[in-house]
Structure formats: structure tokens, C-alpha cells
Design a protein around this motif. Structure first.
Motif, PDB file in Angstrom:
ATOM      1  N   ALA A 170      11.537  35.560  -0.843  1.00 47.19           N
ATOM      2  CA  ALA A 170      11.103  34.182  -1.088  1.00 47.19           C
ATOM      3  C   ALA A 170       9.789  34.107  -1.844  1.00 47.19           C
ATOM      4  O   ALA A 170       9.591  33.232  -2.690  1.00 47.19           O
ATOM      5  CB  ALA A 170      10.978  33.440   0.245  1.00 47.19           C
ATOM      6  N   GLU A 171       8.870  35.035  -1.576  1.00 50.89           N
ATOM      7  CA  GLU A 171       7.542  34.952  -2.163  1.00 50.89           C
ATOM      8  C   GLU A 171       7.487  35.436  -3.605  1.00 50.89           C
ATOM      9  O   GLU A 171       6.443  35.347  -4.261  1.00 50.89           O
ATOM     10  CB  GLU A 171       6.537  35.734  -1.305  1.00 50.89           C
ATOM     11  CG  GLU A 171       6.387  35.138   0.090  1.00 50.89           C
ATOM     12  CD  GLU A 171       5.307  35.817   0.906  1.00 50.89           C
ATOM     13  OE1 GLU A 171       4.666  36.764   0.389  1.00 50.89           O
ATOM     14  OE2 GLU A 171       5.093  35.404   2.055  1.00 50.89           O
ATOM     15  N   ALA A 172       8.597  35.932  -4.137  1.00 54.01           N
ATOM     16  CA  ALA A 172       8.629  36.351  -5.539  1.00 54.01           C
ATOM     17  C   ALA A 172       8.592  35.123  -6.449  1.00 54.01           C
ATOM     18  O   ALA A 172       9.230  34.112  -6.177  1.00 54.01           O
ATOM     19  CB  ALA A 172       9.889  37.169  -5.813  1.00 54.01           C
ATOM     20  N   CYS A 173       7.837  35.231  -7.524  1.00 50.54           N
ATOM     21  CA  CYS A 173       7.712  34.132  -8.493  1.00 50.54           C
ATOM     22  C   CYS A 173       9.048  33.861  -9.163  1.00 50.54           C
ATOM     23  O   CYS A 173       9.842  34.775  -9.408  1.00 50.54           O
ATOM     24  CB  CYS A 173       6.669  34.511  -9.543  1.00 50.54           C
ATOM     25  SG  CYS A 173       6.437  33.291 -10.847  1.00 50.54           S
ATOM     26  N   CYS A 174       9.295  32.589  -9.484  1.00 49.10           N
ATOM     27  CA  CYS A 174      10.558  32.227 -10.151  1.00 49.10           C
ATOM     28  C   CYS A 174      10.512  32.511 -11.652  1.00 49.10           C
ATOM     29  O   CYS A 174      11.535  32.463 -12.331  1.00 49.10           O
ATOM     30  CB  CYS A 174      10.877  30.745  -9.920  1.00 49.10           C
ATOM     31  SG  CYS A 174       9.805  29.589 -10.816  1.00 49.10           S
ATOM     32  N   GLY A 175       9.297  32.747 -12.194  1.00 52.51           N
ATOM     33  CA  GLY A 175       9.181  33.079 -13.605  1.00 52.51           C
ATOM     34  C   GLY A 175       8.791  31.933 -14.508  1.00 52.51           C
ATOM     35  O   GLY A 175       8.711  32.105 -15.729  1.00 52.51           O
ATOM     36  N   PHE A 176       8.526  30.751 -13.935  1.00 51.36           N
ATOM     37  CA  PHE A 176       8.183  29.615 -14.799  1.00 51.36           C
ATOM     38  C   PHE A 176       6.734  29.733 -15.292  1.00 51.36           C
ATOM     39  O   PHE A 176       6.491  30.083 -16.434  1.00 51.36           O
ATOM     40  CB  PHE A 176       8.419  28.289 -14.078  1.00 51.36           C
ATOM     41  CG  PHE A 176       8.079  27.105 -14.935  1.00 51.36           C
ATOM     42  CD1 PHE A 176       8.803  26.852 -16.093  1.00 51.36           C
ATOM     43  CD2 PHE A 176       7.030  26.265 -14.601  1.00 51.36           C
ATOM     44  CE1 PHE A 176       8.476  25.769 -16.903  1.00 51.36           C
ATOM     45  CE2 PHE A 176       6.712  25.178 -15.397  1.00 51.36           C
ATOM     46  CZ  PHE A 176       7.429  24.929 -16.554  1.00 51.36           C
ATOM     47  N   GLY A 177       5.784  29.426 -14.445  1.00 48.52           N
ATOM     48  CA  GLY A 177       4.383  29.615 -14.822  1.00 48.52           C
ATOM     49  C   GLY A 177       3.925  28.792 -16.004  1.00 48.52           C
ATOM     50  O   GLY A 177       3.044  29.226 -16.753  1.00 48.52           O
ATOM     51  N   GLY A 178       4.517  27.613 -16.216  1.00 45.81           N
ATOM     52  CA  GLY A 178       4.084  26.754 -17.320  1.00 45.81           C
ATOM     53  C   GLY A 178       4.322  27.414 -18.668  1.00 45.81           C
ATOM     54  O   GLY A 178       5.446  27.773 -19.017  1.00 45.81           O
ATOM     55  N   THR A 179       3.244  27.625 -19.426  1.00 41.74           N
ATOM     56  CA  THR A 179       3.395  28.211 -20.765  1.00 41.74           C
ATOM     57  C   THR A 179       3.807  29.684 -20.712  1.00 41.74           C
ATOM     58  O   THR A 179       4.217  30.241 -21.725  1.00 41.74           O
ATOM     59  CB  THR A 179       2.083  28.075 -21.557  1.00 41.74           C
ATOM     60  OG1 THR A 179       1.012  28.651 -20.799  1.00 41.74           O
ATOM     61  CG2 THR A 179       1.776  26.612 -21.833  1.00 41.74           C
ATOM     62  N   PHE A 180       3.718  30.307 -19.536  1.00 35.28           N
ATOM     63  CA  PHE A 180       4.189  31.693 -19.394  1.00 35.28           C
ATOM     64  C   PHE A 180       5.655  31.800 -19.797  1.00 35.28           C
ATOM     65  O   PHE A 180       6.067  32.761 -20.456  1.00 35.28           O
ATOM     66  CB  PHE A 180       4.007  32.156 -17.946  1.00 35.28           C
ATOM     67  CG  PHE A 180       4.591  33.524 -17.665  1.00 35.28           C
ATOM     68  CD1 PHE A 180       3.870  34.671 -17.928  1.00 35.28           C
ATOM     69  CD2 PHE A 180       5.872  33.652 -17.135  1.00 35.28           C
ATOM     70  CE1 PHE A 180       4.410  35.927 -17.685  1.00 35.28           C
ATOM     71  CE2 PHE A 180       6.423  34.892 -16.883  1.00 35.28           C
ATOM     72  CZ  PHE A 180       5.687  36.036 -17.160  1.00 35.28           C
ATOM     73  N   ALA A 181       6.458  30.805 -19.394  1.00 33.10           N
ATOM     74  CA  ALA A 181       7.890  30.831 -19.693  1.00 33.10           C
ATOM     75  C   ALA A 181       8.156  30.737 -21.194  1.00 33.10           C
ATOM     76  O   ALA A 181       9.199  31.190 -21.674  1.00 33.10           O
ATOM     77  CB  ALA A 181       8.598  29.694 -18.969  1.00 33.10           C
ATOM     78  N   LEU A 182       7.218  30.137 -21.928  1.00 33.45           N
ATOM     79  CA  LEU A 182       7.365  30.024 -23.374  1.00 33.45           C
ATOM     80  C   LEU A 182       6.854  31.273 -24.087  1.00 33.45           C
ATOM     81  O   LEU A 182       7.483  31.774 -25.019  1.00 33.45           O
ATOM     82  CB  LEU A 182       6.607  28.801 -23.885  1.00 33.45           C
ATOM     83  CG  LEU A 182       7.038  27.449 -23.315  1.00 33.45           C
ATOM     84  CD1 LEU A 182       6.119  26.347 -23.837  1.00 33.45           C
ATOM     85  CD2 LEU A 182       8.483  27.149 -23.673  1.00 33.45           C
ATOM     86  N   LYS A 183       5.725  31.776 -23.636  1.00 31.67           N
ATOM     87  CA  LYS A 183       5.100  32.912 -24.310  1.00 31.67           C
ATOM     88  C   LYS A 183       5.720  34.257 -23.922  1.00 31.67           C
ATOM     89  O   LYS A 183       5.596  35.238 -24.655  1.00 31.67           O
ATOM     90  CB  LYS A 183       3.604  32.936 -23.994  1.00 31.67           C
ATOM     91  CG  LYS A 183       2.840  31.744 -24.558  1.00 31.67           C
ATOM     92  CD  LYS A 183       1.362  31.860 -24.224  1.00 31.67           C
ATOM     93  CE  LYS A 183       0.569  30.721 -24.851  1.00 31.67           C
ATOM     94  NZ  LYS A 183      -0.873  30.829 -24.556  1.00 31.67           N
ATOM     95  N   ASN A 184       6.335  34.292 -22.760  1.00 32.56           N
ATOM     96  CA  ASN A 184       6.939  35.539 -22.261  1.00 32.56           C
ATOM     97  C   ASN A 184       8.374  35.253 -21.814  1.00 32.56           C
ATOM     98  O   ASN A 184       8.737  35.470 -20.658  1.00 32.56           O
ATOM     99  CB  ASN A 184       6.117  36.095 -21.099  1.00 32.56           C
ATOM    100  CG  ASN A 184       4.674  36.357 -21.471  1.00 32.56           C
ATOM    101  OD1 ASN A 184       4.343  37.401 -22.016  1.00 32.56           O
ATOM    102  ND2 ASN A 184       3.809  35.388 -21.190  1.00 32.56           N
ATOM    103  N   ALA A 185       9.153  34.751 -22.739  1.00 31.68           N
ATOM    104  CA  ALA A 185      10.490  34.246 -22.403  1.00 31.68           C
ATOM    105  C   ALA A 185      11.394  35.308 -21.778  1.00 31.68           C
ATOM    106  O   ALA A 185      12.117  35.020 -20.819  1.00 31.68           O
ATOM    107  CB  ALA A 185      11.138  33.666 -23.648  1.00 31.68           C
ATOM    108  N   ASP A 186      11.369  36.515 -22.292  1.00 33.77           N
ATOM    109  CA  ASP A 186      12.259  37.555 -21.763  1.00 33.77           C
ATOM    110  C   ASP A 186      11.897  37.912 -20.324  1.00 33.77           C
ATOM    111  O   ASP A 186      12.777  38.050 -19.458  1.00 33.77           O
ATOM    112  CB  ASP A 186      12.200  38.808 -22.638  1.00 33.77           C
ATOM    113  CG  ASP A 186      12.848  38.603 -23.997  1.00 33.77           C
ATOM    114  OD1 ASP A 186      13.593  37.612 -24.145  1.00 33.77           O
ATOM    115  OD2 ASP A 186      12.590  39.416 -24.907  1.00 33.77           O
TER     116      ASP A 186
END
Length: 262
Positions: A170-186
Motif C-alpha cells: 500500500a505504501e508504494a507510490c502510484c507513480g503520479f507525482g504531478g510533473t514527475f509523470a510527465l518528465k519521467n513517463a516510463d
């Protein structure tokens, strides 16, 4: 208590039902809720991408918009976290003593919804009814920055009819992180895949969280899989109540006939 609703950009622009639900829960508990029209973006996007100076006008506006409220409540751990943990430092760096004092005061009065209900009001049962199998994703800022702990799950366990199932990792990040999802899409996509796998393993009908941004990310991935799992904000679950008793059978039959005629 007079509460200012910090509605957040994403809720205001894309998920207004979350704002409505937050107000409904707080008013059900007997509190007066205002939505200051002067509020705009809190500046999180600017701060997170290194534009702290450009965020300062937004900090000033936000501090002024929420002056005078006993508490400021947001349906977002992410945005509440910015005000609580970054505003005082941002304001102090300007050398403006009045702004620094006002920002520190606002930070002390700003809460994410679940921590306000449980930690400030001392409430876990808000009178909700939600007959579904639900799993909860603890968002990064609520978990690591605000440290809301088990407040969301305590609220969910008190909801009538709700079956809460534990989310693996549960405590693992979903990967969104705002602009993180755009700059680190893979990387973001790989993290999302792990989160979706864990959500699907629970057999839940609904995945919930305290941030619309994370739910948008997770829900978008699940919708592309046509998985049938719905993303629902914690506030919307807490605002749900048992349906009112329907009209007498005879009246229902008459109404149905009238609709058919029309």
C-alpha cells in the motif's frame, strides 16, 4: 467551527463532486463551511518544479484568502502538505516578517480532511453508508509529509456496509507525482502498473484515496484495462448515506404509468 474549504485546482477544475462531498461531511457534523472565492492555485506545481520565486504571489494570495478561519480543510494531502510544510519557509525567505507570521499561522490551521476529522474533531463515524468492497491507497504526501497515519482507514472502517480490503504494498507510490509523470513517463507508467496489479489483486470494486491527482492516475490506468474498478475519493465515500425509503408501491406504479404516457 467556521471552516474555509481549500478546494484545490484539480478538484475545482476536474472533480467538483469531491469539493461538494467535503462540504457535505463537514456540514453534517455541524460546522459552517465557506469557500473563499479569492483562492487560486496554492503554487505547488511551481514549488515542486523549482520555481519558488514565481510561487510567492500565489502564497501571498492564499494566505490572505484564508485569513480569519478557525481551520482550513483540503480534500488533498498533497496541497495541504505544501501549505503546512513549505509556506512558512517560502514566506520567511522573502524577508517580509508579516507574511512569514501569517504563513506560519495558516500552516498551523491547515489540515487534510481525514486528519481534521479524526485528529482535530475526534470523529471516526461520520454517518456514512457505502455498501461496496473498497481498497485504500495512502498517497505519498498524506503518508510521508502530513503523517495522517491510520486516520483514513479508521474512517472507512466506520462506514456502514463498507468492506475494507487491505492493499498489498500500500505504501508504494502510484507513480503520479504531478510533473514527475510527465518528465519521467516510463518510470511513472511502470510504477502505475505495479499499483494497478496490487489493486486488482484485492478484488475490490472501488479504490479510494485522499488525493484526486493519484486517483486520476490510477483510475486512468484501470479504465484503459477496462478492469471495472472505480476510483472514488475518500470524501465522496464519507458523504454517501443510505438511500431514503421510496414512495409507496401504489404511488410508484402511478409515477411509472405517468412517465410512460409522456
Amino acid at each position: 467551527m467556521r471552516i474555509g474549504l481549500f478546494v484545490t485546482c484539480l478538484v475545482d477544475g476536474m472533480f467538483p463532486d469531491v469539493g461538494d462531498a467535503t462540504v457535505a461531511v463537514l456540514e453534517r457534523l455541524g460546522h459552517e463551511v465557506d469557500v473563499p472565492l479569492a483562492q487560486t492555485c496554492c503554487g505547488q506545481m511551481h514549488v515542486n518544479t523549482g520555481y519558488a520565486r514565481e510561487a510567492l504571489p500565489l502564497v501571498r494570495r492564499h494566505v490572505a484568502a484564508f485569513a480569519g478561519y478557525e481551520a482550513v480543510v483540503a480534500p488533498s494531502g498533497s496541497c495541504a502538505g505544501l501549505v503546512r510544510h513549505h509556506y512558512p519557509a517560502l514566506a520567511e525567505a522573502t524577508g517580509d516578517a508579516a507574511l512569514a507570521a501569517a504563513a506560519a499561522d495558516l500552516a498551523a490551521r491547515t489540515y487534510e480532511l481525514s486528519e481534521f476529522l479524526v485528529g482535530v474533531l475526534g470523529v471516526t463515524d461520520v454517518g456514512a453508508h457505502y455498501p461496496h468492497r473498497v481498497t485504500y491507497h495512502p498517497t505519498c504526501h498524506s503518508l510521508r509529509l502530513l503523517r495522517v497515519g491510520d486516520a483514513p482507514t479508521r474512517l472507512l472502517r466506520a462506514v456502514a456496509g463498507l468492506e475494507l480490503v487491505e492493499l498489498p504494498a500500500a505504501e508504494a507510490c502510484c507513480g503520479f507525482g504531478g510533473t514527475f509523470a510527465l518528465k519521467n513517463a516510463d518510470t511513472s507508467t511502470a510504477m502505475l502498473a505495479d499499483k494497478m496489479r496490487d489493486v486488482l489483486s484485492t478484488g475490490a470494486e472501488v479504490v479510494t484515496a485522499g488525493d484526486s491527482s493519484c486517483l486520476m492516475h490510477i483510475g486512468g490506468g484501470l479504465s484503459r484495462l477496462r478492469a471495472g474498478v472505480r476510483p472514488v475519493h475518500l470524501a465522496e465515500i464519507l458523504a454517501s448515506t443510505a438511500p431514503a425509503a421510496g414512495p409507496p408501491v401504489a404511488a410508484t406504479a402511478v409515477s411509472a404509468a405517468a412517465r410512460a404516457v409522456r
